[in-house]
Scaffold this active site. Structure first.
Site, PDB file in Angstrom:
ATOM      1  N   ASP A 288       0.854  -1.190   0.000  1.00 43.82           N
ATOM      2  CA  ASP A 288       0.000   0.000   0.000  1.00 43.82           C
ATOM      3  C   ASP A 288       0.888   1.237   0.000  1.00 43.82           C
ATOM      4  O   ASP A 288       2.099   1.152  -0.187  1.00 43.82           O
ATOM      5  CB  ASP A 288      -0.966  -0.005   1.188  1.00 43.82           C
ATOM      6  CG  ASP A 288      -2.323   0.583   0.808  1.00 43.82           C
ATOM      7  OD1 ASP A 288      -2.349   1.692   0.238  1.00 43.82           O
ATOM      8  OD2 ASP A 288      -3.351  -0.049   1.066  1.00 43.82           O
ATOM      9  N   HIS A 333     -13.239  -2.095  -6.817  1.00 38.27           N
ATOM     10  CA  HIS A 333     -14.491  -1.321  -6.798  1.00 38.27           C
ATOM     11  C   HIS A 333     -14.219   0.170  -6.611  1.00 38.27           C
ATOM     12  O   HIS A 333     -15.116   0.989  -6.791  1.00 38.27           O
ATOM     13  CB  HIS A 333     -15.441  -1.839  -5.714  1.00 38.27           C
ATOM     14  CG  HIS A 333     -15.007  -1.556  -4.313  1.00 38.27           C
ATOM     15  ND1 HIS A 333     -15.160  -2.463  -3.290  1.00 38.27           N
ATOM     16  CD2 HIS A 333     -14.417  -0.480  -3.727  1.00 38.27           C
ATOM     17  CE1 HIS A 333     -14.688  -1.953  -2.174  1.00 38.27           C
ATOM     18  NE2 HIS A 333     -14.240  -0.750  -2.413  1.00 38.27           N
TER      19      HIS A 333
END
Length: 435
Positions: A288, A333
């Site tokens: 990340d 998403h």
């Protein structure tokens, strides 16, 4: 012919479904639902509780239906338009001033004491909390005093709930107020900066929500939104119905043997931690933003040898080759099709033959009202959130498969699994290097 729905019929359903749920809870030695401060903050999860989850969903569906039928058409609308904005405003005050911490879990405190600590007049505290009480957030045990209920005590039992609610009220709510304006001016854009939140906070062209939360603030405060978001995701990962537990049963992790899993966009590593606890042969690399690296300090000591952190921009080619599984949980998403395809393309240089890519995400129905309305609402809430925040669409199973095919012809969808009791599905993709 449309089936006639009556109050009496729904009442019978509610009674029968409540009895079923109570029986199942008793058989599992679990407490009955309660509004008291000691109520369990979330329902039980896991494959062994699938019958309880199904009974709970059926009861919620019928209870919502009988409420809406009793309200009538106009009151169904005005219950939203008149009330919800003030519900959110009251909740915003409660979390921003951390009022749950000012109320003892098993005691009471006066409005006057709360007012002294939050710094605004008692009569305003009274008005705000009395409104919250109509949603069962706090209660008034006697005139002038406040005590906890189950919902208000949930903030004490799960501190990261405050981060999740604050994120929604500080950022998503503001973005929602710009949705109409955004649709009028750039409703067909796939660019992140053209989202409602981009308009609400003035994103520069080419910038994303993720750029915004990583860089907002100055000095030590820089990235405070990113840190709050990571904490909030811990809350959602542990809550129903998008709990990480669905990952346990949706894929044969044990069958991998000793293997390496790349948790792409894994935030604070909360999902990797839970999987590592359950599957001791697996090692995890959480990828990340660099700013989240400090969260690795929160990995339990007994797991630190099996969970590491790497900085990785998902819009750039993945830098960790030859792992066995690349997990994208609640990642794609967040992106329009254009960028979801790019993210999957960026995995390809790192993939060995036979590597798995797991997309753990929501799959929208092909048609509206294809299942329980309560469960469908959870899906449409997510869909609205993605449109407002990141300009991403809701995807049906067919849409997801199309995104995978567009990314690389060597990707092959092996399975799509939706465990009972969850709104999340897992799409298992195999990379065939010679295809």
């Amino acid at each position: 012919m449309t089936k006639t729905i009556t109050l009496e019929g729904l009442a019978d359903q509610v009674q029968a479904q409540a009895s079923t749920l109570s029986t199942l809870l008793a058989e599992a030695n679990l407490p009955s639902p309660s509004f008291g401060p000691d109520a369990p903050p979330a329902p039980p999860h896991g494959k062994e509780f699938e019958k309880i989850q199904a009974a709970r969903m059926a009861l919620i569906e019928s209870a919502n239906a009988i409420r809406d039928l009793a309200l009538g058409p106009e009151d169904c609308i005005t219950a939203f338009s008149d009330g919800i904005k003030h519900d959110l405003a009251a909740l915003h005050v409660i979390v921003d001033f951390n009022i749950p911490e000012l109320v003892p879990l098993h005691g009471e405190v006066s409005y006057a004491e709360i007012a002294q600590k939050v710094g605004f007049p008692e009569y305003r505290v009274h008005r705000i909390l009395r409104h919250a009480m109509t949603s069962r957030i706090f209660r008034e045990p006697r005139p002038g005093y406040v005590a906890h209920t189950g919902p208000s005590a949930a903030f004490l039992r799960n501190p990261v709930l405050r981060d999740w609610v604050s994120f929604n009220l500080d950022e998503v709510w503001k973005a929602d107020t710009k949705l109409v304006e955004t649709l009028r001016t750039c409703g067909d854009s796939e660019e992140p900066a053209d989202s409602a939140i981009g308009r609400a906070f003035g994103f520069a062209p080419g910038k994303t929500y993720w750029d915004f939360i990583a860089n907002d603030g100055e000095g030590e405060n820089k990235g405070w939104r990113q840190r709050r978001f990571a904490q909030g995701m811990k809350c959602r990962a542990a809550g129903n119905p998008q709990t990480h537990h669905h990952l346990h049963s949706a894929f044969d992790w044990a069958g991998l043997g000793k293997a390496t899993v790349i948790d792409v966009g894994g935030s604070a590593g909360h999902v990797s931690i839970e999987l590592a606890k359950a599957f001791p042969d697996l090692e995890f690399v959480v990828q990340d933003f660099e700013g989240l690296k400090s969260f690795h300090d929160g990995v339990p000591d007994e797991l630190k040898s099996r969970i590491s952190f790497e900085a990785q921009d998902i819009l750039q080619p993945n830098a960790h080759p030859n792992a066995d599984v690349y997990l994208l949980r609640s990642i794609l998403h967040d992106w329009s099709d254009k960028y979801a395809v790019l993210i999957l393309k960026n995995l390809v240089p790192a993939l060995k033959d036979g590597a798995r890519v797991l997309i753990a995400d929501f799959i929208g129905p092909e048609n509206t009202q294809s299942g329980p309305m309560w469960l469908e609402r959870l899906s449409t809430i997510r869909s609205m959130q993605m449109m407002t925040m990141v300009n991403a669409p809701e995807r049906s199973e067919k849409d997801w498969i199309n995104v995978v095919k567009r990314a690389d012809s060597r990707y092959s969808v092996k399975a799509v699994v939706t465990p009972a009791g969850t709104a999340m599905s897992v799409i298992e993709i195999v990379f065939n290097a010679s295809a």
